[in-house]
Design a protein around this motif. Structure first.
Motif, PDB file in Angstrom:
ATOM      1  N   VAL A  76       0.837  -1.199   0.000  1.00  0.00           N
ATOM      2  CA  VAL A  76       0.000   0.000   0.000  1.00  0.00           C
ATOM      3  C   VAL A  76       0.876   1.254   0.000  1.00  0.00           C
ATOM      4  O   VAL A  76       0.624   2.206  -0.738  1.00  0.00           O
ATOM      5  CB  VAL A  76      -0.967   0.001   1.206  1.00  0.00           C
ATOM      6  CG1 VAL A  76      -1.625   1.358   1.391  1.00  0.00           C
ATOM      7  CG2 VAL A  76      -2.019  -1.088   1.026  1.00  0.00           C
ATOM      8  N   GLY A  77       1.924   1.260   0.825  1.00  0.00           N
ATOM      9  CA  GLY A  77       2.815   2.420   0.881  1.00  0.00           C
ATOM     10  C   GLY A  77       3.508   2.686  -0.439  1.00  0.00           C
ATOM     11  O   GLY A  77       3.536   3.826  -0.925  1.00  0.00           O
ATOM     12  N   ILE A  78       4.061   1.653  -1.037  1.00  0.00           N
ATOM     13  CA  ILE A  78       4.748   1.811  -2.322  1.00  0.00           C
ATOM     14  C   ILE A  78       3.769   2.259  -3.398  1.00  0.00           C
ATOM     15  O   ILE A  78       4.071   3.144  -4.218  1.00  0.00           O
ATOM     16  CB  ILE A  78       5.455   0.493  -2.721  1.00  0.00           C
ATOM     17  CG1 ILE A  78       6.625   0.216  -1.770  1.00  0.00           C
ATOM     18  CG2 ILE A  78       5.931   0.529  -4.164  1.00  0.00           C
ATOM     19  CD1 ILE A  78       7.203  -1.178  -1.874  1.00  0.00           C
ATOM     20  N   SER A  79       2.579   1.671  -3.408  1.00  0.00           N
ATOM     21  CA  SER A  79       1.569   2.025  -4.415  1.00  0.00           C
ATOM     22  C   SER A  79       1.087   3.454  -4.232  1.00  0.00           C
ATOM     23  O   SER A  79       0.833   4.161  -5.209  1.00  0.00           O
ATOM     24  CB  SER A  79       0.394   1.058  -4.346  1.00  0.00           C
ATOM     25  OG  SER A  79       0.822  -0.255  -4.603  1.00  0.00           O
ATOM     26  N   LEU A  80       0.973   3.889  -2.978  1.00  0.00           N
ATOM     27  CA  LEU A  80       0.555   5.267  -2.708  1.00  0.00           C
ATOM     28  C   LEU A  80       1.590   6.252  -3.234  1.00  0.00           C
ATOM     29  O   LEU A  80       1.245   7.258  -3.857  1.00  0.00           O
ATOM     30  CB  LEU A  80       0.341   5.446  -1.205  1.00  0.00           C
ATOM     31  CG  LEU A  80      -0.341   6.725  -0.748  1.00  0.00           C
ATOM     32  CD1 LEU A  80      -1.692   6.878  -1.411  1.00  0.00           C
ATOM     33  CD2 LEU A  80      -0.489   6.725   0.757  1.00  0.00           C
ATOM     34  N   VAL A  81       2.864   5.947  -3.018  1.00  0.00           N
ATOM     35  CA  VAL A  81       3.931   6.801  -3.548  1.00  0.00           C
ATOM     36  C   VAL A  81       3.894   6.809  -5.077  1.00  0.00           C
ATOM     37  O   VAL A  81       3.993   7.862  -5.717  1.00  0.00           O
ATOM     38  CB  VAL A  81       5.312   6.328  -3.034  1.00  0.00           C
ATOM     39  CG1 VAL A  81       6.435   7.039  -3.766  1.00  0.00           C
ATOM     40  CG2 VAL A  81       5.426   6.557  -1.526  1.00  0.00           C
ATOM     41  N   ALA A  82       3.715   5.624  -5.672  1.00  0.00           N
ATOM     42  CA  ALA A  82       3.655   5.530  -7.140  1.00  0.00           C
ATOM     43  C   ALA A  82       2.476   6.322  -7.684  1.00  0.00           C
ATOM     44  O   ALA A  82       2.603   7.042  -8.685  1.00  0.00           O
ATOM     45  CB  ALA A  82       3.560   4.069  -7.574  1.00  0.00           C
TER      46      ALA A  82
END
Length: 199
Positions: free
Chosen positions: A15-21
């Motif tokens: 979720v964190g990586i996807s939010l940044v992306a």
């Protein structure tokens, strides 16, 4: 599980990586590099879904949430690039998500009422929602058709190999549906006339 020892909280990490992306996709101009990075991230998330569903018959919520976030950012960016009203783009992808999830939820309920046991898990319903956001209703319909065809081919191969499946044997639908969604979405990017999201 090995994945849990390497990444203690894989759902939160996804979720964190996807939010940044998604934030980067929203902030950067719609060029090939951000879209390539988004495609790579979606491919990794789909790979995670395939592996986990095939092994445990569960679909990771973090991977589904990641696909929703990145897919929504991509569609919003493409809609803005085409000078569409952002509210209409958001409404469109919301309708796609709800319709796709609702269709599988209805099938799940009908199957349960007819047979008395679950034929689809809620993970498949959530994945349908992500498929609607990423590929649109038409794209998800094609992905579902492809996933079912692959699952039937899998059952046929097992039968030919002398390991037939019974009526109550489980099939990891998400392991077939996730790559089918990815394929339909990728084809829509490579051949714009096939893009089912409308942007």
């Amino acid at each position: 599980m090995i994945a849990r020892s390497l990444v203690p909280h894989p759902d939160r990490a996804a979720v964190g990586i996807s939010l940044v992306a998604a934030a980067l996709l929203a902030a950067l101009p719609a060029e090939s590099l951000p879209r390539l990075l988004a495609a790579m991230l979606i491919t990794v998330l789909v790979g995670w879904i395939i592996w986990q569903d095939a092994v445990t018959f569960t679909i990771p919520d973090g991977a589904v949430a990641g696909i929703v976030m990145v897919g929504a950012a991509l569609r919003l960016g493409e809609g803005l690039e085409a000078l569409h009203d952002p509210r209409l783009v958001i409404a469109g992808l919301t309708v796609d998500a709800v319709f796709c999830a609702g269709t599988l939820l209805l099938l799940r309920e009908l199957f349960y009422r007819r047979r008395g046991y679950d034929g689809l898990g809620f993970g498949d319903v959530k994945l349908a929602s992500a498929g609607g956001v990423l590929a649109g209703v038409q794209g998800f319909a094609w992905a579902t058709f492809g996933a079912c065809a692959l699952a039937l081919a899998f059952v046929l191969v097992r039968r030919v190999a002398g390991r037939p499946m019974g009526a109550r044997d489980r099939i990891a639908l998400g392991a077939f549906l996730a790559p089918a969604i990815l394929l339909v979405w990728a084809l829509g990017r490579m051949v714009p006339s096939l893009d089912a999201t409308g942007f």
